[in-house]
Enzyme design. Structure first.
Site, PDB file in Angstrom:
ATOM      1  N   GLY A   1      43.628  -3.671  17.287  1.00 42.94           N
ATOM      2  CA  GLY A   1      42.494  -4.410  16.771  1.00 42.94           C
ATOM      3  C   GLY A   1      41.326  -3.570  16.299  1.00 42.94           C
TER       4      GLY A   1
ATOM      5  N   HIS B   1      34.566   3.615  19.239  1.00 43.82           N
ATOM      6  CA  HIS B   1      33.443   2.874  19.806  1.00 43.82           C
ATOM      7  C   HIS B   1      33.936   2.138  21.040  1.00 43.82           C
ATOM      8  CE1 HIS B   1      35.236   0.404  16.616  1.00 43.82           C
ATOM      9  NE2 HIS B   1      34.821  -0.686  17.247  1.00 43.82           N
TER      10      HIS B   1
ATOM     11  N   HIS C   1      33.256  -0.716  23.818  1.00 43.14           N
ATOM     12  CA  HIS C   1      32.532  -1.963  24.056  1.00 43.14           C
ATOM     13  C   HIS C   1      32.112  -2.022  25.521  1.00 43.14           C
ATOM     14  CE1 HIS C   1      33.705  -4.015  20.243  1.00 43.14           C
ATOM     15  NE2 HIS C   1      34.686  -3.126  20.314  1.00 43.14           N
TER      16      HIS C   1
END
Length: 130
Positions: free
Chosen positions: A90, A97, A99
């Protein structure tokens, strides 16, 4: 090294919420919950495995600083954090990055399984009580 066409390489100078020599954090443009942060390396890398030894050694202390900031500003009662690495997982922006997602009572009716929910049918791994 920065990639001129990379969104996260361009945003590094754009008022981060938190930063150190190697990483910066900014609120997610499409937050899952209030306070959803992205932790982003300043150097252009696509995966966790490309981080240098010094970047790896500073990553978790930086994430903890971000967690503390979120606790002060948003008072969550839990956190999820994770990485979408590769298109099959995804990842939509090819720059690492992480989350950091604050969690709150009632933000999901039944949060059991947490990040296992990336494959919805696999989130529940225990039998329901009878």
């Amino acid at each position: 090294m920065k990639e001129t066409s990379c969104l996260f390489c361009q945003l590094v100078q754009d008022h981060p919420v938190q930063e150190n020599e190697y990483f910066y954090a900014r609120f997610d443009k499409y937050p899952v919950t209030p306070g959803h942060l992205l932790v982003i390396p300043k150097r252009h890398v696509e995966t966790l495995f490309e981080l240098s030894e010094v970047e790896r050694s500073t990553l978790f202390p930086f994430i903890e600083e971000c967690k503390n900031l979120l606790e002060e500003q948003f008072s969550p009662t839990g956190f999820n954090f994770g990485v979408n690495q590769g298109q099959a997982a995804g990842q939509t922006i090819p720059h690492l990055h992480i989350h950091l997602i604050p969690r709150y009572p009632g933000d999901l009716p039944d949060p059991e399984g947490g990040v296992r929910g990336v494959i919805p049918g696999k989130r529940k791994y225990r039998s329901s009580p009878e």
